[in-house]
Design an enzyme around this catalytic site. Structure first.
Site, PDB file in Angstrom:
ATOM      1  N   MET A  13       0.928  -1.431  -0.006  1.00 34.20           N
ATOM      2  CA  MET A  13       0.048  -0.049   0.027  1.00 34.20           C
ATOM      3  C   MET A  13       0.813   1.302  -0.106  1.00 34.20           C
ATOM      4  O   MET A  13       0.523   2.468  -0.748  1.00 34.20           O
ATOM      5  CB  MET A  13      -0.928  -0.181   1.224  1.00 34.20           C
ATOM      6  N   SER A 129      -9.007   3.004   1.497  1.00 35.03           N
ATOM      7  CA  SER A 129      -9.652   1.717   0.937  1.00 35.03           C
ATOM      8  C   SER A 129      -9.326   1.870  -0.730  1.00 35.03           C
ATOM      9  O   SER A 129      -9.323   2.475  -1.464  1.00 35.03           O
ATOM     10  CB  SER A 129     -11.141   1.887   1.205  1.00 35.03           C
ATOM     11  N   GLY A 130      -9.276   0.507  -1.018  1.00 37.92           N
ATOM     12  CA  GLY A 130      -9.259   0.048  -2.399  1.00 37.92           C
ATOM     13  C   GLY A 130      -7.979  -0.700  -2.801  1.00 37.92           C
ATOM     14  O   GLY A 130      -7.882  -1.146  -4.092  1.00 37.92           O
ATOM     15  N   LYS A 183     -13.374   4.212   8.467  1.00 40.14           N
ATOM     16  CA  LYS A 183     -12.939   3.259   7.769  1.00 40.14           C
ATOM     17  C   LYS A 183     -13.419   1.693   8.239  1.00 40.14           C
ATOM     18  O   LYS A 183     -13.518   0.762   7.685  1.00 40.14           O
ATOM     19  CB  LYS A 183     -11.633   3.293   7.614  1.00 40.14           C
ATOM     20  N   HIS A 186     -16.574   0.942   7.058  1.00 41.64           N
ATOM     21  CA  HIS A 186     -16.517   0.628   5.858  1.00 41.64           C
ATOM     22  C   HIS A 186     -16.289  -0.891   5.576  1.00 41.64           C
ATOM     23  O   HIS A 186     -17.123  -1.359   4.892  1.00 41.64           O
ATOM     24  CB  HIS A 186     -15.539   1.369   4.784  1.00 41.64           C
ATOM     25  N   ASN A 187     -15.504  -1.355   6.551  1.00 41.83           N
ATOM     26  CA  ASN A 187     -14.975  -2.777   6.537  1.00 41.83           C
ATOM     27  C   ASN A 187     -16.073  -3.597   6.965  1.00 41.83           C
ATOM     28  O   ASN A 187     -16.073  -4.630   6.529  1.00 41.83           O
ATOM     29  CB  ASN A 187     -13.662  -2.960   7.115  1.00 41.83           C
ATOM     30  N   GLU A 190     -18.292  -4.057   4.296  1.00 41.90           N
ATOM     31  CA  GLU A 190     -17.794  -4.788   3.328  1.00 41.90           C
ATOM     32  C   GLU A 190     -17.610  -6.121   3.745  1.00 41.90           C
ATOM     33  O   GLU A 190     -18.152  -7.273   2.706  1.00 41.90           O
ATOM     34  CB  GLU A 190     -16.210  -4.455   3.332  1.00 41.90           C
ATOM     35  N   TYR A 191     -17.688  -6.671   5.068  1.00 42.90           N
ATOM     36  CA  TYR A 191     -17.812  -8.214   5.535  1.00 42.90           C
ATOM     37  C   TYR A 191     -19.381  -8.499   5.146  1.00 42.90           C
ATOM     38  O   TYR A 191     -19.560  -9.596   4.629  1.00 42.90           O
ATOM     39  CB  TYR A 191     -17.572  -8.071   6.984  1.00 42.90           C
ATOM     40  N   HIS A 449     -36.318  -4.455  38.705  1.00 38.07           N
ATOM     41  CA  HIS A 449     -35.841  -3.519  38.011  1.00 38.07           C
ATOM     42  C   HIS A 449     -36.690  -2.250  37.660  1.00 38.07           C
ATOM     43  O   HIS A 449     -36.063  -1.156  37.036  1.00 38.07           O
ATOM     44  CB  HIS A 449     -35.023  -4.139  36.621  1.00 38.07           C
TER      45      HIS A 449
HETATM   46  C1  6PG Z   1     -10.101  -1.950   1.744  1.00 41.86           C
HETATM   47  C2  6PG Z   1     -10.056  -3.142   2.516  1.00 41.86           C
HETATM   48  C3  6PG Z   1      -8.844  -3.378   2.848  1.00 41.86           C
HETATM   49  C4  6PG Z   1      -8.548  -5.088   3.414  1.00 41.86           C
HETATM   50  C5  6PG Z   1      -9.189  -5.397   4.632  1.00 41.86           C
HETATM   51  C6  6PG Z   1      -9.493  -6.825   4.754  1.00 41.86           C
HETATM   52  O1  6PG Z   1     -10.945  -1.054   1.955  1.00 41.86           O
HETATM   53  O2  6PG Z   1      -9.321  -1.722   0.790  1.00 41.86           O
HETATM   54  O3  6PG Z   1     -11.054  -3.167   3.588  1.00 41.86           O
HETATM   55  O4  6PG Z   1      -8.849  -2.655   3.982  1.00 41.86           O
HETATM   56  O5  6PG Z   1      -8.676  -5.720   2.408  1.00 41.86           O
HETATM   57  O6  6PG Z   1      -8.369  -5.054   5.584  1.00 41.86           O
HETATM   58  O7  6PG Z   1      -9.903  -7.253   5.889  1.00 41.86           O
HETATM   59  P1  6PG Z   1      -9.859  -8.708   6.329  1.00 41.86           P
HETATM   60  O8  6PG Z   1      -8.641  -9.391   6.185  1.00 41.86           O
HETATM   61  O9  6PG Z   1     -10.258  -8.660   7.640  1.00 41.86           O
HETATM   62  O10 6PG Z   1     -10.986  -9.504   5.338  1.00 41.86           O
END
Ligand code: 6PG
Length: 465
Positions: A13, A129-130, A183, A186-187, A190-191, A449
């Protein structure tokens, strides 16, 4: 004239961001813990517009940067970052800015910010990210820190960021840990998105019995529709790939045990600490955990009988609707967590702008983000994205499909943790009178309570003996 910026850490990165900066004409000084990485990097940077200089010594590196300095650190988060701050701090002067561009825990970012507060050195926690491709040609960046630090870094950040119709996908989202928090969420999203894609794939593989290439063709069709997004695009790629060693579909030789580095888990932990539950994200984090118990699952498959019932195989249209509703609901949960954090930490996060800087460059970029930004810019009842008129309309259209898919999966014994969690959240929110009256009655019955009454002020107790 010194360099415009220093980049320390020439891993994947760091070197991609440094090359991106040089390509945009900025003079970049670079350094790395292992000095032997510097020369190969300089060769790679040769010919780019900006002058690039390499420095093995930290003091030479810092001296090569024009004051007030902006130094971007792309090193592992945690202890290495603390050690680096300790090492570089004596070399810095009033007005210099240190940027941590890694995936750091926002609590650590806040602590680092506090530690540097009053020293004249500014600390920025920046989410990038990216992946490698994004960093090299246009990432999405979420910047947290002081106005001074942002004004120094802004021209460079805007130049290297991904552009959505000309708008750079970078913003100063707030002070101290705000950038790393955004961020992290965001992740988390993403999950959830990846888990939902995996659940849809599971229906096609296990219930419909389709081959990977056929399932890939479905994602291929979705690429240009309402689900248009980077993750759907690469889902099609993953399912279409063939293993060069065996000639089998690549997906069929990948062990079904997912890794994780922690950002999804952080989202869930912080959500719970803030009195929220990002349940679709939580389900996705949990599903990765269960996936790694491969041997136990193999044993359980032989031992447990799922009691499967007759079900109707979900249509492609229903799966698309389920994915659409799930995506809206998981984003809404992520935005809800950010709203709670913004209130708790006094960040004034601008949700519309956050949605906008996710429209290009980042992993969760999708056609929907533009609509989410519009939703946040318009009237938002209760501050909840799902109550924006445009979202109400989209959900109304997609919910029947999501419901049929979750029902079919349940009857078939096909796991669907994230999509069913999203549906359960939707249904909980869409019920004006929930069942917490029962929880309150039980709490009062066993522990006195107390509860509020619907018809009187104050705290009350029931007539239990
Ligand atoms: C991004 C991704 C990047 C990375 C994650 C993956 O936005 O570019 O999210 O930050 O791929 O850390 O995380 P895991 O290894 O926990 O899936």
């Amino acid at each position: 004239m010194g360099a415009d910026i220093g980049v320390y850490g020439l891993g994947t990165m760091g070197s991609a961001l440094a090359l991106n900066l040089a390509e945009r004409g900025f003079a970049v000084a670079v350094s790395n813990r292992e000095p032997e990485w510097i020369d190969p990097f300089l060769k790679e940077a040769d010919g780019l517009d900006g002058a690039v200089s390499g420095h093995a010594e930290l003091s030479d590196f810092v001296a090569a940067i024009q004051a007030p300095r902006t130094i971007l650190f792309m090193i592992p988060s945690g202890k290495p970052m603390d050690a680096m701050i300790d090492a570089v701090r004596p070399l810095l002067a009033e007005g210099d800015t240190v940027i941590d561009g890694g995936n750091a825990d926002f609590n650590a970012t806040r602590a680092r910010n506090d530690a540097l507060d009053g020293t004249g050195v500014h600390f920025v926690g920046m989410g990038v990210s990216g992946g490698e491709e994004g960093a090299r040609h246009g990432p999405s960046m979420m910047v947290g820190g002081s106005d001074h630090a942002w004004s120094q870094f802004r021209p460079m950040a805007e130049a290297i960021a991904a552009k959505f119709e000309g708008d750079p996908c970078v913003a100063h989202v707030g002070p101290d840990g705000a950038g790393h928090f955004v961020k992290t969420v965001h992740n988390g999203i993403e999950y959830a998105d990846m888990q939902m894609i995996a659940e849809v794939y599971g229906v096609k593989r296990d219930l419909a019995g389709l081959a990977p290439a056929q399932i890939g063709a479905m994602f291929e069709r979705w690429k240009t529709g309402r689900l248009s997004s980077y993750l759907i695009e690469i889902a099609a790629d993953v399912l279409g790939a063939v293993d060069p060693e065996t000639g089998k579909p690549m997906i069929d030789v990948i062990r079904d045990a997912a890794g994780q580095k922690g950002t999804g888990r952080w989202t869930v932990i912080e959500a719970l600490k803030l009195g929220q539950s990002a349940s679709a994200i939580e389900a996705a984090v949990g599903a990765r955990g269960w996936s790694s118990e491969k041997e136990a699952r193999v044993a359980a498959e032989a031992a447990l009988s799922p009691g499967a019932q007759e079900y109707a195989l979900p249509s492609e249209g229903d799966l698309e609707a389920a994915m659409l509703a799930g995506r809206i609901l998981s984003h809404a949960q992520g935005f809800r967590v950010m709203t709670a954090a913004s209130d708790a930490f006094d960040w004034s996060l601008d949700m519309a702008r956050i949605a906008e800087i996710w429209r290009a460059g980042c992993i969760i970029r999708s056609a929907l983000l533009d609509q989410f930004a519009d939703a946040f810019r318009g009237a938002l009842p209760q501050g909840h994205m799902i109550l924006a008129p445009s979202m109400v309309a989209l959900l109304e259209e997609a919910l029947p499909g999501l419901r049929r898919v979750v029902a079919a999966a349940s009857l078939a014994g096909q796991p669907m943790p994230a999509l069913s969690a999203a549906l359960a959240w939707h249904d909980s929110m869409a019920k004006g009178r929930g069942t917490a009256d029962m929880i309150q009655g039980l709490r009062d019955r066993f522990g006195a309570h107390g509860f509020e009454r619907v018809d009187q002020e104050g705290q009350h107790h029931g007539p239990w003996a």
